[in-house]
Design a protein around this motif. Structure first.
Motif, short mmCIF file in Angstrom:
data_model
loop_
_atom_site.label_atom_id
_atom_site.label_comp_id
_atom_site.label_asym_id
_atom_site.label_seq_id
_atom_site.Cartn_x
_atom_site.Cartn_y
_atom_site.Cartn_z
N UNK A 490 21.63 -9.75 -47.24
CA UNK A 490 21.73 -8.31 -47.99
C UNK A 490 21.30 -8.05 -49.28
N UNK A 491 21.65 -8.80 -50.19
CA UNK A 491 21.16 -8.87 -51.70
C UNK A 491 19.74 -9.01 -51.52
N UNK A 492 19.26 -10.28 -50.94
CA UNK A 492 17.83 -10.52 -51.00
C UNK A 492 16.86 -9.36 -50.30
N UNK A 493 17.53 -8.76 -49.23
CA UNK A 493 16.82 -7.75 -48.75
C UNK A 493 16.63 -6.53 -49.53
N UNK A 612 11.55 -2.76 -44.66
CA UNK A 612 12.44 -3.53 -43.99
C UNK A 612 12.90 -2.75 -42.81
N UNK A 613 12.65 -3.45 -41.64
CA UNK A 613 13.16 -2.80 -40.27
C UNK A 613 14.58 -3.08 -40.31
N UNK A 614 15.38 -2.25 -39.10
CA UNK A 614 16.70 -2.61 -38.93
C UNK A 614 16.76 -3.95 -38.22
N UNK A 615 15.74 -4.31 -37.62
CA UNK A 615 15.62 -5.71 -36.99
C UNK A 615 15.83 -6.75 -37.94
N UNK A 616 14.95 -6.58 -39.06
CA UNK A 616 14.96 -7.73 -39.89
C UNK A 616 16.56 -7.85 -40.53
N UNK A 670 20.42 -18.64 -27.67
CA UNK A 670 20.53 -19.61 -28.55
C UNK A 670 19.19 -19.97 -29.07
N UNK A 671 18.33 -20.01 -28.14
CA UNK A 671 16.90 -20.37 -28.44
C UNK A 671 16.45 -19.40 -29.26
N UNK A 672 16.65 -18.09 -29.00
CA UNK A 672 16.11 -16.92 -29.85
C UNK A 672 16.54 -17.16 -31.23
N UNK A 673 17.82 -17.39 -31.40
CA UNK A 673 18.45 -17.29 -32.58
C UNK A 673 17.89 -18.53 -33.52
N UNK A 674 17.71 -19.53 -32.98
CA UNK A 674 16.80 -20.86 -33.45
C UNK A 674 15.63 -20.49 -34.02
N UNK A 675 14.69 -19.67 -33.08
CA UNK A 675 13.34 -19.52 -33.43
C UNK A 675 13.46 -18.53 -34.51
N UNK A 676 14.15 -17.33 -34.32
CA UNK A 676 14.23 -16.70 -35.63
C UNK A 676 14.61 -17.18 -36.96
#
Ligand SMILES: CC(C)(COP(=O)(O)OP(=O)(O)OC[C@H]1O[C@@H](n2cnc3c(N)ncnc32)[C@H](O)[C@@H]1OP(=O)(O)O)[C@@H](O)C(=O)NCCC(=O)NCCSC(=O)CC(=O)CCCCCCCCCCCCC(=O)O
Ligand SMILES: NC(=O)C1=CN([C@@H]2O[C@H](COP(=O)(O)OP(=O)(O)OC[C@H]3O[C@@H](n4cnc5c(N)ncnc54)[C@H](O)[C@@H]3O)[C@@H](O)[C@H]2O)C=CC1
Length: 721
Positions: A490-493, A612-616, A670-676
């Protein structure tokens, strides 16, 4: 199964028998259909009583059957309940223990309801992501009126027999044997007309300004639901009861249920129901377990340090009926704490209707007063030197065998244990503020902690009404350890271009009770500042250039330190990430000062703000936290994903309808979490918390098994370590 007998000559008695709560599994529904038919076709039977074995009427549908539609074989509930209501012989429900969900819907299909005075009833489906879809949403408003039905159905709360009687939900309350009372009652109504007893034939009692009422309730429900869909569907179903004929209302109930039943939210909420029970069956790496470890009774406890936490802990202990010795060394705090504890107890007594627990507390300014207690909870400042001293003193003062617990939120419990003569009698009892209200208790054991002590503390937590989770010892334990990477992101964003409002809004829309920056303002920015200073991380003025944002080789944001240097500690100073009307006020408003502060900061550090998007925001904050969760599992600090999820749902405002961080990761894939994570780690090589944990990689390589199968993979990973 279901048992049938004829009693008192002419009463058919149907007993539901399905431990633990006589849930309406397929076999029970079969039994009910068969026995009701038997009773109705037997000319000797003039009336019928339905009851449950072992002092429990019925806990509702079998939630385990909801896992797949294929599980739901057997007679459906709705026609079964209709056939009971349509019977030409009176059917009486004898409610002992409780009637919940489908259990209460079954009772609403009966012509009369008699409840034991200690019984509770309710329609808790909303807490499982569902609505009462066996006619409950249509019958209850017809019986007790729309406002009362809305209150029960949208909250799922359990009410007492006395309240149920007052609402007209039950017809009689029995103080002794409810089945006997119901049989007697059934004999007295045999042969009477049932026209006025079939609730589906009732009109809903009229409500003045019905549209306004529903609008108002919908508005309230939307605000409190934080994105949960079931409470909204519940309002819609009750509205159908109030505005449509019964059959059309039932059709609406079915449509709404179909949407909810297959939703991810229902899966998440039902997972939470079972996870909450799983964490009670704790185990330790030594092999010690909940069912083989026995505690011993605690009669007298002590609390050391009566600040924010100590006061709440004192109240929570006193409310269980324990004698409490409350110790505070500073005169001013001592006087204030006495008053505050007394006020908190009074408010608690008012809320619960239970008597005050005042007399059980004795106050002292000397540690000598705890010599004869069975258990001590230390809650002095978060300062290792001070805590060590207190533990040395406690070890000298307390009688042998006294359990010593610390409420530290981050410090090493083993180091404290090593200050005492009996390190096996030391654990962490990590409460959450306010300690007498918040439901979570992290019980932190070390390698030397005795299973007896863990059993004692888990039991004490239960008595205090807490959900207790036993975890291993590491910095921040489970909850605060996982919170750190979330907060860091959150700080880095913020540095990269976001604002506190943007980040908080994304997190609150996700369902968090409060965003990261509002939480920071609430708990006080100075708390973390003090810890960072002790760790040698803080440079006055924050430094400048890229190197100022790297400490110990990893990315660091000095933003929080700079805020503290300006005296912006959050709510307590009336200024923090937001501004407040006055110190102590809770109404957070965006502060224009923040804009120039961030602009100047970025310029000083050569940062160019980007959109910065909500998704990020969600991906970086949540996946960093989840990644740490996998590390916690890999290290054996939490026994399973359920422990982490329950800690987050009960202690950190994680939205229950998303099941907790680990369940959420499973839902996302889990594969999506890993990829992101790989994507963000590549873009930010100085943020090691974004480097995917090897357990996550192993789970993905094992085909991303469902969350209840992770333990097998975890076992393999740990055995290779
Ligand atoms: C009852 C309690 C208050 C007891 O509390 P306590 O004594 O503290 O014990 P616990 O520790 O809580 O529980 C002990 C033990 O029992 C297990 N358990 C409890 N309740 C249930 C249950 N209902 N089912 C299964 N198991 C249960 C619990 O897990 C414990 O075991 P452990 O886990 O091994 O430790 C308390 O237990 C409680 O509150 N229970 C839950 C009560 C509840 O929420 N009931 C409501 C259930 S939902 C319901 O009834 C819904 C309905 O009836 C509606 C059905 C309509 C069906 C229509 C389906 C239509 C589908 C449409 C789909 C269309 C899709 C398409 O076609 O496409
Ligand atoms: N504040 C919070 O939200 C949470 C705090 N904690 C932990 O709880 C502990 C206490 O925190 P707070 O209550 O917030 O601190 P606090 O600053 O409000 O209170 C600490 C109290 O301990 C007293 N004290 C200091 N030395 C003492 C001694 N030798 N004997 C008796 N009393 C002494 C102080 O006078 C003060 O009243 C810390 O370890 C903290 O990390 C844990 C969870 C949440």
């Amino acid at each position: 199964m279901t048992q049938y007998s004829r009693v008192s000559g002419s009463v058919g008695l149907i007993t539901l028998k399905n431990p633990p709560v006589n849930q309406l599994s397929a076999v029970v529904r079969h039994g009910i259909v068969d026995t009701v038919q038997k009773a109705l076709s037997d000319p000797k039977v003039k009336s019928v009583v339905i009851c449950g074995q072992n002092g429990m009427f019925c806990g509702g549908a079998d939630i385990k059957e909801f896992q797949t539609l294929a599980n739901m074989r057997g007679p459906p509930l709705i026609p079964m309940i209709h056939s009971i209501e349509a019977a030409d012989k009176p059917v009486v429900a004898a409610i002992e223990g409780g009637a919940f969900g489908g259990g209460l819907e079954l009772a609403l299909g009966c012509h009369y309801r008699i409840a034991h005075s200690k019984a509770k009833v309710g329609l808790p489906e909303v807490t499982l992501g569902l609505l009462p879809a066996a006619g409950g949403s249509q019958r209850l408003p017809r019986l007790i009126g729309v406002p009362a039905a809305l209150s029960l159905i949208t909250t799922g709360r359990h009410i007492t027999a006395a309240e149920a009687l007052q609402l007209g939900l039950v017809d009689q309350v029995a103080d002794h044997n409810t089945v006997d009372a119901a049989v007697k009652f059934a004999l007295s109504v045999a042969g009477q007309s049932l026209d006025a007893r079939r609730i589906s034939n009732f009109q809903c009692p009229p409500v003045p300004n019905m549209d306004a009422l529903f609008e108002d309730v919908m508005q309230k429900v939307r605000t409190t639901a934080r994105g949960a869909i079931a409470p909204i569907a519940c309002v819609q179903a009750v509205r159908a009861a109030a505005t449509l004929p019964y059959t059309q209302g039932m059709q609406r109930e079915k449509e709404l249920m179909a949407t909810l039943f297959t939703s991810g939210q229902a899966r998440a909420l039902q997972y939470c129901f079972f996870a909450q029970r799983v964490v009670g069956r704790w185990s330790m790496p030594s092999g010690a377990r909940w069912d083989t470890s026995k505690g011993r009774p605690i009669h007298k406890a002590a609390v050391i340090g009566l600040g924010t936490m100590g006061r709440g802990i004192t109240v929570a202990l006193a409310q269980t009926g324990l004698s409490v010795v409350a110790v505070e060394t500073q005169e001013k705090q001592f006087m204030e704490a006495k008053k505050a504890v007394s006020n908190m107890l009074e408010r608690g007594a008012k809320r619960s209707g239970k008597p005050l627990a005042h007399g059980k507390i004795t106050y002292s300014q000397s540690l000598q007063a705890v010599a004869d207690v069975d258990l001590v909870i230390e809650a002095v400042f978060e300062d290792m030197g001070l805590k060590k001293k207190v533990f040395q003193q406690l070890s000298a003062v307390c009688k042998p065998g006294t359990f010593l617990c610390t409420n530290t939120s981050t410090l090493d419990v083993d180091e404290l244990a090593s200050q005492t003569h009996q390190p096996e009698l030391v654990v962490g009892m990590h409460f959450f503020a306010p300690a007498h209200i918040m439901k979570l208790l992290e019980v932190v054991y070390g390698p030397r902690s005795s299973p007896e002590l863990v059993a004692v503390v888990m039991e004490l937590g239960k008595k205090m009404g807490k959900v207790s989770v036993a975890v291993g010892n590491c910095r921040g334990f489970v909850g605060n350890r996982m919170l750190k990477p979330y907060r860091d992101q959150a700080y880095f964003l913020l540095e990269e271009g976001a604002t506190p409002q943007l980040i908080d809004q994304a997190l609150e829309e996700f369902g968090f009770a409060m965003g990261a920056f509002k939480v920071s303002d609430l708990s006080g920015l100075d708390v973390g500042w003090k810890v960072r200073k002790e760790e040698g991380l803080v440079q006055p003025g924050g430094g400048s250039g890229k190197s100022a944002r790297i400490r110990n080789g990893v990315r660091y944001s000095p933003l929080g330190d700079l805020m503290c240097e300006q005296g912006r500690f959050g709510q307590k100073t009336g200024r923090g990430w937001y501004q407040y009307d006055k110190p102590g006020s809770r109404d957070a408003r965006p502060d224009p000062w923040m804009h120039s502060f961030l602009e100047e900061y970025r310029a000083r550090h050569g940062l160019v703000a980007r959109r910065i998007s909500n998704q990020e925001v969600l991906e970086r904050c949540l996946y960093a936290m989840i990644n740490e969760g996998f590390r916690v599992l890999e290290d054996g600090i939490a026994a399973g994903p359920e422990d982490i999820d329950i800690i987050y749902v009960f202690g950190y405002g994680w939205p229950r309808h998303r099941g907790g961080p680990m369940f959420y990761a499973n839902m996302v894939g889990l594969e999506i979490v890993l990829e992101r994570l790989e994507h963000y780690a590549q873009a930010n090589p100085d943020m090691p918390t974004l480097q995917p944990c090897s357990l996550l990689r192993k789970l993905v390589a094992s085909g991303s098994p469902p969350v209840n199968k992770w333990k097998e993979v975890i076992k393999n990973v740990r055995s290779q370590l």
